[in-house]
Design a protein around this motif. Structure first.
Motif, PDB file in Angstrom:
ATOM      1  N   PHE A   1       0.837  -1.202   0.000  1.00 58.57           N
ATOM      2  CA  PHE A   1       0.000   0.000   0.000  1.00 58.57           C
ATOM      3  C   PHE A   1       0.866   1.244   0.000  1.00 58.57           C
ATOM      4  CE2 PHE A   1      -2.513  -3.367   1.586  1.00 58.57           C
ATOM      5  CZ  PHE A   1      -3.801  -3.103   1.142  1.00 58.57           C
ATOM      6  N   SER A   2       0.352   2.259  -0.638  1.00 59.37           N
ATOM      7  CA  SER A   2       1.087   3.518  -0.621  1.00 59.37           C
ATOM      8  C   SER A   2       0.099   4.658  -0.812  1.00 59.37           C
ATOM      9  CB  SER A   2       2.150   3.461  -1.719  1.00 59.37           C
ATOM     10  OG  SER A   2       2.342   4.707  -2.301  1.00 59.37           O
ATOM     11  N   GLY A   3       0.410   5.793  -0.212  1.00 60.63           N
ATOM     12  CA  GLY A   3      -0.430   6.970  -0.398  1.00 60.63           C
ATOM     13  C   GLY A   3      -0.017   7.670  -1.675  1.00 60.63           C
ATOM     14  N   ILE A   4      -0.993   7.979  -2.516  1.00 61.71           N
ATOM     15  CA  ILE A   4      -0.691   8.714  -3.745  1.00 61.71           C
ATOM     16  C   ILE A   4      -1.410  10.053  -3.683  1.00 61.71           C
ATOM     17  CG2 ILE A   4      -0.957   8.735  -6.257  1.00 61.71           C
ATOM     18  CD1 ILE A   4      -0.445   5.874  -6.374  1.00 61.71           C
ATOM     19  N   TYR A   5      -0.643  11.115  -3.843  1.00 58.10           N
ATOM     20  CA  TYR A   5      -1.180  12.478  -3.742  1.00 58.10           C
ATOM     21  C   TYR A   5      -0.813  13.258  -4.984  1.00 58.10           C
ATOM     22  CZ  TYR A   5      -1.904  11.420   1.149  1.00 58.10           C
ATOM     23  OH  TYR A   5      -2.331  10.848   2.312  1.00 58.10           O
ATOM     24  N   PRO A   6      -1.712  14.151  -5.412  1.00 61.25           N
ATOM     25  CA  PRO A   6      -1.315  15.017  -6.518  1.00 61.25           C
ATOM     26  C   PRO A   6      -0.295  16.035  -6.016  1.00 61.25           C
ATOM     27  CG  PRO A   6      -3.494  15.641  -5.694  1.00 61.25           C
ATOM     28  CD  PRO A   6      -3.069  14.440  -4.902  1.00 61.25           C
ATOM     29  N   ALA A   7       0.743  16.269  -6.815  1.00 62.68           N
ATOM     30  CA  ALA A   7       1.744  17.255  -6.397  1.00 62.68           C
ATOM     31  C   ALA A   7       1.071  18.616  -6.250  1.00 62.68           C
ATOM     32  CB  ALA A   7       2.870  17.321  -7.423  1.00 62.68           C
ATOM     33  N   ASP A   8       0.132  18.865  -7.127  1.00 67.55           N
ATOM     34  CA  ASP A   8      -0.639  20.094  -7.044  1.00 67.55           C
ATOM     35  C   ASP A   8      -2.002  19.738  -6.459  1.00 67.55           C
ATOM     36  OD1 ASP A   8      -2.260  22.238  -7.446  1.00 67.55           O
ATOM     37  OD2 ASP A   8      -1.885  22.435  -9.595  1.00 67.55           O
ATOM     38  N   GLY A   9      -2.262  20.204  -5.229  1.00 66.51           N
ATOM     39  CA  GLY A   9      -3.477  19.824  -4.516  1.00 66.51           C
ATOM     40  C   GLY A   9      -4.754  20.039  -5.315  1.00 66.51           C
ATOM     41  N   ALA A  10      -4.720  21.003  -6.246  1.00 71.29           N
ATOM     42  CA  ALA A  10      -5.918  21.313  -7.031  1.00 71.29           C
ATOM     43  C   ALA A  10      -6.246  20.194  -8.020  1.00 71.29           C
ATOM     44  CB  ALA A  10      -5.712  22.632  -7.780  1.00 71.29           C
ATOM     45  N   LYS A  11      -5.322  19.243  -8.193  1.00 71.94           N
ATOM     46  CA  LYS A  11      -5.547  18.178  -9.182  1.00 71.94           C
ATOM     47  C   LYS A  11      -6.136  16.912  -8.556  1.00 71.94           C
ATOM     48  CE  LYS A  11      -3.641  20.197 -12.872  1.00 71.94           C
ATOM     49  NZ  LYS A  11      -2.237  20.152 -13.223  1.00 71.94           N
ATOM     50  N   TYR A  12      -6.692  17.046  -7.357  1.00 65.33           N
ATOM     51  CA  TYR A  12      -7.214  15.876  -6.651  1.00 65.33           C
ATOM     52  C   TYR A  12      -8.270  15.148  -7.488  1.00 65.33           C
ATOM     53  CZ  TYR A  12      -9.819  13.190  -3.160  1.00 65.33           C
ATOM     54  OH  TYR A  12     -10.452  12.198  -2.481  1.00 65.33           O
ATOM     55  N   ALA A  13      -9.194  15.932  -8.069  1.00 60.78           N
ATOM     56  CA  ALA A  13     -10.266  15.314  -8.854  1.00 60.78           C
ATOM     57  C   ALA A  13      -9.695  14.608 -10.086  1.00 60.78           C
ATOM     58  CB  ALA A  13     -11.293  16.363  -9.263  1.00 60.78           C
ATOM     59  N   ASP A  14      -8.675  15.196 -10.676  1.00 60.03           N
ATOM     60  CA  ASP A  14      -8.040  14.567 -11.846  1.00 60.03           C
ATOM     61  C   ASP A  14      -7.409  13.234 -11.467  1.00 60.03           C
ATOM     62  OD1 ASP A  14      -8.768  16.899 -12.958  1.00 60.03           O
ATOM     63  OD2 ASP A  14      -6.747  17.708 -13.228  1.00 60.03           O
ATOM     64  N   LEU A  15      -6.801  13.207 -10.271  1.00 57.85           N
ATOM     65  CA  LEU A  15      -6.170  11.974  -9.819  1.00 57.85           C
ATOM     66  C   LEU A  15      -7.218  10.889  -9.604  1.00 57.85           C
ATOM     67  CD1 LEU A  15      -3.776  10.304  -8.832  1.00 57.85           C
ATOM     68  CD2 LEU A  15      -3.997  11.398  -6.595  1.00 57.85           C
ATOM     69  N   ARG A  16      -8.350  11.285  -9.015  1.00 56.71           N
ATOM     70  CA  ARG A  16      -9.402  10.295  -8.792  1.00 56.71           C
ATOM     71  C   ARG A  16      -9.879   9.721 -10.123  1.00 56.71           C
ATOM     72  NH1 ARG A  16     -13.900  12.637  -5.650  1.00 56.71           N
ATOM     73  NH2 ARG A  16     -14.367  13.566  -7.653  1.00 56.71           N
ATOM     74  N   GLU A  17     -10.041  10.603 -11.089  1.00 54.13           N
ATOM     75  CA  GLU A  17     -10.498  10.143 -12.399  1.00 54.13           C
ATOM     76  C   GLU A  17      -9.481   9.181 -13.019  1.00 54.13           C
ATOM     77  OE1 GLU A  17     -11.715  13.447 -14.928  1.00 54.13           O
ATOM     78  OE2 GLU A  17     -11.545  12.047 -16.620  1.00 54.13           O
ATOM     79  N   ALA A  18      -8.199   9.510 -12.871  1.00 57.96           N
ATOM     80  CA  ALA A  18      -7.155   8.648 -13.429  1.00 57.96           C
ATOM     81  C   ALA A  18      -7.203   7.271 -12.779  1.00 57.96           C
ATOM     82  CB  ALA A  18      -5.786   9.291 -13.221  1.00 57.96           C
ATOM     83  N   LEU A  19      -7.344   7.245 -11.447  1.00 58.25           N
ATOM     84  CA  LEU A  19      -7.386   5.959 -10.744  1.00 58.25           C
ATOM     85  C   LEU A  19      -8.619   5.160 -11.160  1.00 58.25           C
ATOM     86  CD1 LEU A  19      -6.186   7.123  -7.216  1.00 58.25           C
ATOM     87  CD2 LEU A  19      -5.052   5.415  -8.644  1.00 58.25           C
ATOM     88  N   GLU A  20      -9.753   5.857 -11.292  1.00 54.19           N
ATOM     89  CA  GLU A  20     -10.979   5.162 -11.700  1.00 54.19           C
ATOM     90  C   GLU A  20     -10.810   4.535 -13.080  1.00 54.19           C
ATOM     91  OE1 GLU A  20     -13.897   8.216 -11.259  1.00 54.19           O
ATOM     92  OE2 GLU A  20     -14.258   7.743  -9.136  1.00 54.19           O
ATOM     93  N   LYS A  21     -10.196   5.292 -13.968  1.00 54.28           N
ATOM     94  CA  LYS A  21     -10.015   4.765 -15.326  1.00 54.28           C
ATOM     95  C   LYS A  21      -9.058   3.586 -15.340  1.00 54.28           C
ATOM     96  CE  LYS A  21     -11.373   8.510 -18.315  1.00 54.28           C
ATOM     97  NZ  LYS A  21     -10.908   9.771 -18.924  1.00 54.28           N
ATOM     98  N   LEU A  22      -7.978   3.689 -14.552  1.00 49.93           N
ATOM     99  CA  LEU A  22      -7.030   2.582 -14.512  1.00 49.93           C
ATOM    100  C   LEU A  22      -7.686   1.349 -13.905  1.00 49.93           C
ATOM    101  CD1 LEU A  22      -3.740   4.377 -13.458  1.00 49.93           C
ATOM    102  CD2 LEU A  22      -4.213   3.254 -15.619  1.00 49.93           C
ATOM    103  N   GLN A  23      -8.553   1.584 -12.923  1.00 52.44           N
ATOM    104  CA  GLN A  23      -9.207   0.451 -12.269  1.00 52.44           C
ATOM    105  C   GLN A  23     -10.150  -0.276 -13.230  1.00 52.44           C
ATOM    106  OE1 GLN A  23     -11.877   1.128  -8.960  1.00 52.44           O
ATOM    107  NE2 GLN A  23     -10.563  -0.113  -7.661  1.00 52.44           N
ATOM    108  N   LEU A  24     -10.658   0.450 -14.223  1.00 49.90           N
ATOM    109  CA  LEU A  24     -11.511  -0.190 -15.222  1.00 49.90           C
ATOM    110  C   LEU A  24     -10.800  -1.373 -15.847  1.00 49.90           C
ATOM    111  CD1 LEU A  24     -13.099   2.765 -17.207  1.00 49.90           C
ATOM    112  CD2 LEU A  24     -14.232   1.204 -15.642  1.00 49.90           C
ATOM    113  N   ASN A  25      -9.476  -1.251 -16.006  1.00 52.31           N
ATOM    114  CA  ASN A  25      -8.705  -2.303 -16.637  1.00 52.31           C
ATOM    115  C   ASN A  25      -7.914  -3.142 -15.660  1.00 52.31           C
ATOM    116  OD1 ASN A  25      -9.275  -2.217 -19.329  1.00 52.31           O
ATOM    117  ND2 ASN A  25      -7.945  -0.466 -19.654  1.00 52.31           N
ATOM    118  N   ASP A  26      -7.987  -2.812 -14.405  1.00 50.42           N
ATOM    119  CA  ASP A  26      -7.111  -3.468 -13.463  1.00 50.42           C
ATOM    120  C   ASP A  26      -7.846  -3.622 -12.137  1.00 50.42           C
ATOM    121  OD1 ASP A  26      -5.152  -4.358 -11.812  1.00 50.42           O
ATOM    122  OD2 ASP A  26      -3.686  -2.834 -12.354  1.00 50.42           O
TER     123      ASP A  26
END
Lengths: 361, 604
Positions: free
Chosen positions: B303-328
């Motif tokens: 396990f590891s904590g993943i944070y956006p370097a720019d706090g304002a990109k939190y929603a973008d990070l969530r979207e990226a993880l959701e999309k990756l999870q679609l395939n994984d």
């Protein structure tokens, strides 16, 4: 009409120093004469403007002493009677004849690139003079009647020791100088120094050298008025102060910079083009200068510092906001006298970081 | 068509190998020789279509392809070639891919011989009752010694290898012999088209037009377009909108899939979580009594904590993880908050490689800069009140006074290396709290070492250290063996006197001092000097056990300013400001992203 400063970039040298990235070419008499004609054309185009400071920088302007003397006579009508007129000089190319001639044509300030009084250090810097030549040149200038003489000191020269620097400072302060500029050697990309593996002081080393210089110069009556500049009272360089105080100046010659009519602009680094063009080509470097950052960056270089009320008047910034930023700084970096904020020598050393915090409003 | 003759013309097989032994290259050659892919379409390693796979030269996800082969006996055969991941992190996916086959082509490098994953994958294949046919690859290399490798295969694995084809996948030598071996030695599938449907899911991915595409091996029964299907483990039901076969470069639709065949199903499935690898697909109206054996839920181990370097990109990070999870489906994440890093996600991975791949894909494919915390394993804590909790984030580690027993996960590690390096390897394993089990000579020069190691000691940089101590010759592989009680402590890092929660981690108490000293040093080197002096401290339970100091900045100035060139100075200042934006402000301290990763690399 207000008087403005005039900077003339004289891009000729006998040889290039290995640390220098200013624009210059090898001196030849014919090109120099053509160059001066172009300078005169360009200055004349500012018909009606009065100059209260004139500064010949380089390069090695003293190489063109005959042409400069002639030019000053020709444009004399555009220069205020009490103007400060400076010529930069290298000891190797300075003699009685050139100094007498310049003095007669109105030059009242000479700035010598002495750098050090240690012959090994001068050699390491690729200078053409030794310590004795440097001291002789200063005395010649004084004897020629010039009473406002400045010298450059280089800090952090390869192999410079605290002792050799103290010796340089001791010898410089015993000369008839009333202004000293002390610059830290900075390795510029693309210069021969950049390609060498020089043994240079580290961050702490530089800081120690700088602070000691400030202190020793102060003890000898040279008061710090800018990060790198020190003067006896009344001998602060009026031309350079214009840069820091956001006042106007016109730059003539290749690679010269101007701040005039609300714009900052520059002339390309191209001597042939400068000579060929009727009027010099320029390009804008900044359309909206003198914003908060620039104002702070320039003002905080000066010991006279920044007036909080001016920040409010010019940029609408509340005093409380400034004071709140100020409280983030370690106290030893700045002084506050009423509404005037200025940096201490320690503060000057880290002025980039300080400006970054203070302008984060 | 009641007869099952078609089955005798099908061969379902996979290729197994240690990483870099040439599995994907052999797959490419097979595609070429069966003319499944026209020469001009042939790109290297065509089955590995993720950009990252190409670059790393590894297969991350399994893929399958159907080929036609006309054998020397004049008959046409249908080959279903299933490409499997070659890394220990993806072991379960490998086992399911294998289960879709009747046989496996085992590729062994003629110069390297048997390596960790050769054995691990072969044992997996044998566990699934596959017919394993060995192939010796890279015989064009000057260092090739195929006879010894054959002997090694017979001695170590215990399968006949004297007739193994000697090939060079890279040069295209002797590929035909492999294909003939597949026809002759791999059994045809069996199955009854009229039985209730049992289809094994061995892979799935998300397609933005068709929804989840599920790769299946039909074990029993028949599936048609329009059928209503049920996933036996999740219970989810869907109507089949499309099915067919996997061509090398595109899907080929079909009306029906029969027992013994390999193909894909599309059924407007929105979530890959409904299509778990290993699950059995059956018909909703005519279901099988029992699912296929072997399904299990895969649990993340690292396990590891993943944070956006720019706090304002939190929603973008969530979207990226959701999309990756679609395939994984093996990627898990849930929101977490760090005092130091703000809003981010606690992500679970199968292993370290999996973690690196996900991070790299987020940064590359979604153009996000990340700050990641040190990877952690799961700890099992029995509290003094008798309750049990599993802790995957050091921040949540209970106060020592509440802990009755702390347990950490262990692995059984198998390390393969030339005998010369045994001393170095043992030293490393000892440092990492390994318990030596036994050592076997594979031949006169190579050994296999068995260790029991805490997972926590290998998640950081074990493999890198192993490689550097064996000049790159060692390989290893591990499986989780369970939890054991351990003397664990939580190590906190303080910057300027404040605990940075994102830097805390769990460590064995014996390693706490050396680890603390090293981390403090690393941080000191990675945090740039700032206007204040910054104490860097490491503490266990409030007691400071290591301290370093980032000295105050003393020089940051543009001294020379010449001829009134103000603009240049201003640009330099602006550039500096940009650089600052890439740092994280923790309290009053600016910390560059590299500092978070630097604490992981301790063996330097």
């Amino acid at each position: 009409m207000n008087s403005v400063g005039l900077y003339i970039h004289v891009p000729f040298c006998l040889s290039k120093c290995p640390y220098c990235d200013f624009y210059s070419v090898k001196y030849d008499e014919h090109t120099a004469k053509e160059y001066i004609k172009a300078v005169k054309r360009n200055i004349s185009a500012y018909n009606g403007v009065k100059f209260d400071t004139v500064y010949f920088g380089g390069g090695t302007p003293i190489l063109l002493w005959r042409e400069i003397s002639g030019l000053l006579t020709d444009i004399g009508g555009m220069i205020d009677n009490d103007a400060e007129i400076t010529v930069e000089a290298n000891p190797c190319c300075t003699d009685k004849e050139s100094l007498d001639s310049l003095y007669k044509s109105g030059v009242n300030r000479i700035s010598f690139g002495l750098q050090s009084s240690d012959d090994n250090e001068l050699k390491a810097l690729g200078r053409r003079h030794n310590a004795a030549m440097g001291e002789k040149a200063v005395k010649l200038a004084f004897n020629a009647g010039i009473r406002n003489i400045s010298a450059d000191i280089m800090l952090g020269i390869p192999k410079q020791t605290p002792d050799s620097l103290r010796e340089t400072l001791r010898r410089f302060t015993s000369l008839p100088l009333n202004h000293i500029s002390a610059y830290m050697l900075k390795i510029e990309p693309g210069t021969p120094f950049a390609a060498q593996r020089l043994e240079l002081p580290d961050e702490d080393g530089y800081a120690d050298i700088y602070l000691e210089t400030v202190s020793l110069l102060g003890q000898n009556g040279f008061k710090q008025y800018e990060i790198s500049n020190f003067a006896k009272s009344g001998f602060e360089c009026r031309h350079n102060l214009k840069y820091w105080r956001c006042e106007e100046y016109i730059g003539i010659g290749p690679a010269a910079h101007s701040y005039y009519n609300g714009k900052r602009y520059a002339v390309p680094r191209d001597l042939a083009g400068f000579i060929a063009d009727n009027l010099q080509e320029t390009y804008i470097t900044e359309n909206d200068p003198a914003d908060l950052e620039e104002y702070m960056m320039l003002r905080l270089r000066l010991s006279e510092g920044v007036d909080i009320n001016e920040l409010h008047r010019l940029f609408g910034i509340e005093k409380a906001a400034v004071l709140s930023r100020l409280s983030e700084l370690p106290p030893k970096l700045y002084r506050r006298k009423g509404d005037i904020i200025s940096l201490t020598p320690e503060g000057f050393l880290v002025s980039n970081a300080v400006i970054g915090i203070l302008t984060n409003i | 068509m009641a007869n099952n003759d078609y089955l005798s013309k099908i061969r379902n097989f996979c290729i197994i190998a240690h990483i870099d032994h040439g599995k994907s290259t052999l797959a490419d050659r097979i595609l070429e020789q069966t003319q499944t892919v026209a020469k001009r379409e042939m790109e290297e390693q065509i089955l590995d279509d993720m950009e990252l796979e190409r670059e790393r030269g590894i297969t991350i996800k399994a893929r399958a392809v159907r080929l036609k082969y006309t054998a020397d006996n004049g008959e046409d055969y249908i080959f279903n070639l299933i490409d499997t991941p070659g890394h220990v992190d993806f072991n379960y996916e490998v086992s399911r891919s294998l289960n879709a086959c009747e046989g496996a082509v085992l590729v062994v490098d003629a110069s390297q011989g048997i390596e960790a994953q050769t054995l691990a994958n072969t044992y997996l294949a044998i566990d699934q009752d596959l017919e394993v046919i060995p192939v010796i690859n890279k015989i064009d290399l000057p260092s090739a010694h195929p006879d010894e490798v054959k002997e090694e295969i017979e001695n170590v694995i215990g399968i006949p290898a004297q007739d193994a084809p000697l090939i060079s996948a890279k040069m295209g030598i002797n590929i035909k012999a492999v294909l003939e071996d597949v026809v002759k030695n791999i059994p045809a599938p069996s199955g009854n088209c009229s039985a209730p449907l049992k289809a094994l899911i061995f892979d799935s991915y998300y397609d933005s037009y068709k929804g989840v595409i599920v790769h299946v091996r039909i074990k029993e029964g028949t599936l048609r377009v329009g059928d209503k299907i049920r996933m036996m483990a999740t219970g989810a039901e869907f109507t089949v909108t499309e099915l067919g076969y996997m061509g090398a470069t595109q899907l080929v639709t079909s009306d029906v899939l029969l027992a013994g065949e390999v193909g894909y199903i599309a059924a407007s499935i929105k979530s890959i979580g409904d299509t778990k690898v290993g699950d059995t697909v059956t018909l909703a109206e005519f279901p099988a009594d029992e699912p296929l054996a072997g399904y299990r839920n895969v649990n993340p181990m690292v396990f590891s904590g993943i944070y956006p370097a720019d706090g304002a990109k939190y929603a973008d990070l969530r979207e990226a993880l959701e999309k990756l999870q679609l395939n994984d489906a093996s990627l898990s994440f849930e929101p977490e908050t760090s005092v130091a890093l703000g809003f981010g996600f606690r992500c679970g991975f199968l292993g370290l490689l999996h973690m690196e791949i996900i991070q790299e894909r987020i940064e590359r494919e979604y153009n996000l800069d990340l700050v990641t915390t040190a990877p952690s394993v799961v700890y099992k804590i029995t509290k003094t009140d008798g309750s049990t909790v599993y802790i995957d984030n050091p921040t949540n580690y209970p106060d020592p006074s509440e802990i009755a027993v702390a347990e950490e996960p262990m692995v059984k590690a198998n390390i393969y290396a030339p005998a010369d390096y045994v001393g170095n390897i043992m030293e490393l394993c000892q440092q990492r709290r390994g318990v030596f089990k036994d050592m076997k000579y594979l031949d006169q020069t190579r050994v296999e070492l068995h260790y029991e190691l805490p997972l926590n000691e290998i998640v950081y940089d074990f493999f890198d250290s192993l490689k550097s101590r064996t000049k790159g010759y060692a390989s290893y592989d591990y499986e989780i063996s369970g939890f054991v009680p351990s003397k664990l402590v939580k190590l906190d890092i303080l910057l300027n006197g404040e605990i940075v929660d994102a830097l805390s981690f769990i460590v064995h108490s014996d390693s706490a001092y050396p680890r603390a000293r090293k981390i403090a040093e690393k941080l000191k080197d990675n945090i740039p000097r700032q206007l204040f002096e910054i104490p860097v401290q490491a503490a266990v339970g409030g007691k400071i056990i290591a301290r370093e100091t980032v000295k105050a900045m003393r020089k940051d100035v543009l001294a020379k300013c010449y001829g009134g060139d103000i603009t240049r100075k201003k640009k330099l200042l602006e550039k500096q400001k940009e650089g600052k934006k890439r740092m994280r402000k923790l309290g009053s301290v600016e910390v560059p992203q590299e500092a978070f990763m630097a604490v992981l690399k301790l063996d330097e």
